[in-house]
Scaffold this active site. Structure first.
Site, PDB file in Angstrom:
ATOM      1  N   ARG A  63       0.916  -1.105   0.023  1.00  0.00           N
ATOM      2  CA  ARG A  63       0.006   0.174   0.188  1.00  0.00           C
ATOM      3  C   ARG A  63       0.998   1.387  -0.043  1.00  0.00           C
ATOM      4  O   ARG A  63       0.286   2.395  -0.516  1.00  0.00           O
ATOM      5  CB  ARG A  63      -1.001   0.078   1.124  1.00  0.00           C
ATOM      6  CG  ARG A  63      -1.951   0.887   1.119  1.00  0.00           C
ATOM      7  CD  ARG A  63      -3.050   0.888   2.099  1.00  0.00           C
ATOM      8  NE  ARG A  63      -2.410   0.729   3.494  1.00  0.00           N
ATOM      9  CZ  ARG A  63      -2.495  -0.257   4.424  1.00  0.00           C
ATOM     10  NH1 ARG A  63      -3.021  -1.503   3.908  1.00  0.00           N
ATOM     11  NH2 ARG A  63      -2.071  -0.248   5.616  1.00  0.00           N
ATOM     12  N   TYR A 117     -14.409  23.069 -10.773  1.00  0.00           N
ATOM     13  CA  TYR A 117     -14.829  21.624 -11.286  1.00  0.00           C
ATOM     14  C   TYR A 117     -15.983  20.994 -10.510  1.00  0.00           C
ATOM     15  O   TYR A 117     -15.984  21.022  -9.324  1.00  0.00           O
ATOM     16  CB  TYR A 117     -13.544  20.741 -11.061  1.00  0.00           C
ATOM     17  CG  TYR A 117     -13.556  19.265 -11.919  1.00  0.00           C
ATOM     18  CD1 TYR A 117     -14.242  19.198 -12.961  1.00  0.00           C
ATOM     19  CD2 TYR A 117     -13.061  18.278 -10.914  1.00  0.00           C
ATOM     20  CE1 TYR A 117     -14.208  17.735 -13.340  1.00  0.00           C
ATOM     21  CE2 TYR A 117     -12.995  16.952 -11.396  1.00  0.00           C
ATOM     22  CZ  TYR A 117     -13.633  16.572 -12.627  1.00  0.00           C
ATOM     23  OH  TYR A 117     -13.613  15.264 -13.123  1.00  0.00           O
ATOM     24  N   ASP A 189      -6.087  23.188  -8.263  1.00  0.00           N
ATOM     25  CA  ASP A 189      -6.262  22.494  -9.287  1.00  0.00           C
ATOM     26  C   ASP A 189      -5.691  22.843 -10.332  1.00  0.00           C
ATOM     27  O   ASP A 189      -5.938  24.055 -11.053  1.00  0.00           O
ATOM     28  CB  ASP A 189      -7.702  22.230  -9.283  1.00  0.00           C
ATOM     29  CG  ASP A 189      -7.981  21.138 -10.730  1.00  0.00           C
ATOM     30  OD1 ASP A 189      -7.135  21.052 -11.350  1.00  0.00           O
ATOM     31  OD2 ASP A 189      -9.253  20.510 -10.517  1.00  0.00           O
ATOM     32  N   LYS A 214      -5.236  13.469 -17.101  1.00  0.00           N
ATOM     33  CA  LYS A 214      -5.359  14.183 -18.257  1.00  0.00           C
ATOM     34  C   LYS A 214      -3.929  14.255 -18.845  1.00  0.00           C
ATOM     35  O   LYS A 214      -3.458  13.092 -19.698  1.00  0.00           O
ATOM     36  CB  LYS A 214      -5.822  15.405 -18.036  1.00  0.00           C
ATOM     37  CG  LYS A 214      -7.276  15.771 -18.029  1.00  0.00           C
ATOM     38  CD  LYS A 214      -7.939  15.091 -17.151  1.00  0.00           C
ATOM     39  CE  LYS A 214      -9.403  15.489 -16.726  1.00  0.00           C
ATOM     40  NZ  LYS A 214     -10.106  14.896 -15.551  1.00  0.00           N
TER      41      LYS A 214
END
Length: 399
Positions: A63, A117, A189, A214
């Site tokens: 993890r 967003y 962001d 993206k």
């Protein structure tokens, strides 16, 4: 041979060389895909010593990652001047949520840009509200006047510059200056520009977030997010992500790292083609407005020119006489543009957007139906020809 590629202050070279430590790559160019949940120790004493350290590069348990994830995280950190570390998340929304949880607690207040967003708004208005955290929204062009909105409960400000639907460019340094004086954390962001076109920490941001889905990945085949920060918030960001069990697969990390190596050439092509299409659209009689930060009449253009090192491939435009039906007819007539969410991939996309329904601090008054374009890596002349044919169809369906 040196232990790792030579360091450079040039962004293009950093994108190619960062994270490729010799101990992670061995005799090959890229770090291999380490698929592992269990990490084995040589002894009980060795196992117990692992509890005393919590950093990339030290095996512990799957993890916390292995060389494939560590390499990508280190590369993204080196791409952001002033950064202490980067956490990886399974999506951009997960990165936004994890970063906000790292700095907020019940009773706090967070300010969000009104151009946020939509998933960021939904998270703030629903999940954070259930935690007793209040979200308030502000005009994206407010700049230093954000000081008038700060209360004694304000603990964080979420910026998005430019907004991913309406593309207002925020005065990030001014907002960060006010926030710093008030002891408030700033989160950005930064997906549209990435650290390549907007080095966020250098501009005063505390935590820079990208949907790596993206431009970092670039090939529309991986979901991933990343949050990068400096020393002050690094431990808090890392511990929160680990307590939430956030982890990305080594296969996805490998693909994201592969995308990062070509980021420079892809961003330049996205920029060049998007500008060509945007300028062409400005001359079309069917178009009332083009919202591209590099164009002089886009809100915040002067700030973009002052602070940014380039522009990417996402922007919007308004159909002057358009309504829901004619806009749909225009988009449906496109052949080279896919219809779908996301952006930043090699393929061009078109999406109908209606920002007015998301606004609460400011009114959206622009006339016409808005279309958002992701300009991919196709030939820009072919994209323009495709848009021209779609306009012919659009004009035929107008009343």
């Amino acid at each position: 041979m040196t232990d790792s590629p030579q360091k450079s202050n040039t962004p293009a070279t950093r994108a190619v060389t960062s994270g490729r430590r010799k101990e992670w790559t061995g005799a090959v160019v890229n770090p291999p895909v380490w698929r592992a949940s269990t990490h084995l120790y040589d002894s009980v004493a060795d196992l117990r010593s692992g509890l005393s350290s919590n950093e990339d590069g030290r095996f512990f348990y799957g993890r916390r990652g292995s060389p494939t994830q560590w390499s990508l995280a280190e590369a993204l950190t080196e791409m952001e001047p002033g950064a202490a570390g980067t956490m990886l998340y399974p999506s951009g929304v997960a990165a936004i949520a994890g970063a906000m949880l790292a700095v907020l607690k019940p009773g706090d207040e967070v300010l969000l840009t009104d151009s946020s967003y939509d998933p960021s708004r939904s998270y703030a208005d629903n999940f954070l509200k259930r935690m007793g955290i209040t979200a308030r929204y502000y005009d994206p062009l407010i700049g230093a006047d954000i000081a008038t909105l700060i209360s004694d409960k304000t603990r964080a400000i979420l910026l998005e510059s430019p907004g991913s639907l309406t593309f207002e460019v925020q005065d990030v340094p001014a907002i960060c200056s006010v926030a710093k004086d008030a002891g408030i954390v700033t989160l950005l962001d930064n997906t549209w520009a990435t650290s390549r076109f907007f080095p966020a920490l250098e501009q005063g941001i505390d935590i820079s977030i990208v949907a790596a889905t993206k431009y970092i990945v670039g090939h529309s085949d991986v979901m991933m997010g990343a949050a990068t920060t400096h020393d002050k918030y690094w431990t808090r960001l890392r511990r929160t992500a680990q307590q939430l069990g956030q982890v990305v697969s080594p296969d996805d990390a490998y693909l994201a790292a592969r995308g990062l190596r070509t980021l420079e050439v892809r961003l330049k092509q996205h920029e060049q083609s998007a500008l060509a299409v945007a300028h062409w659209l400005k001359e079309r009689p069917e178009v009332s407005k083009v919202l591209h930060p590099a164009l002089p009449d886009c809100p915040g253009h002067e700030i973009w020119k002052r602070d940014f090192k380039g522009s990417s491939g996402l922007f919007s435009f308004a159909l002057a006489e358009g309504n829901e039906g004619s806009r749909a007819a225009f988009i449906d007539a496109l052949a080279l543009f896919g219809i779908g969410y996301s952006w930043g991939g090699f393929e061009s996309l078109a999406l109908p957007v209606d920002p007015g329904k998301y606004r609460t601090a400011t009114d959206w008054t622009m006339k016409g139906a808005l279309v958002r374009l992701n300009i991919g890596l196709e030939d820009s002349d072919d994209l323009i020809a495709d848009l021209a044919k779609a306009f012919e169809h659009y004009n035929n369906v107008l009343p």
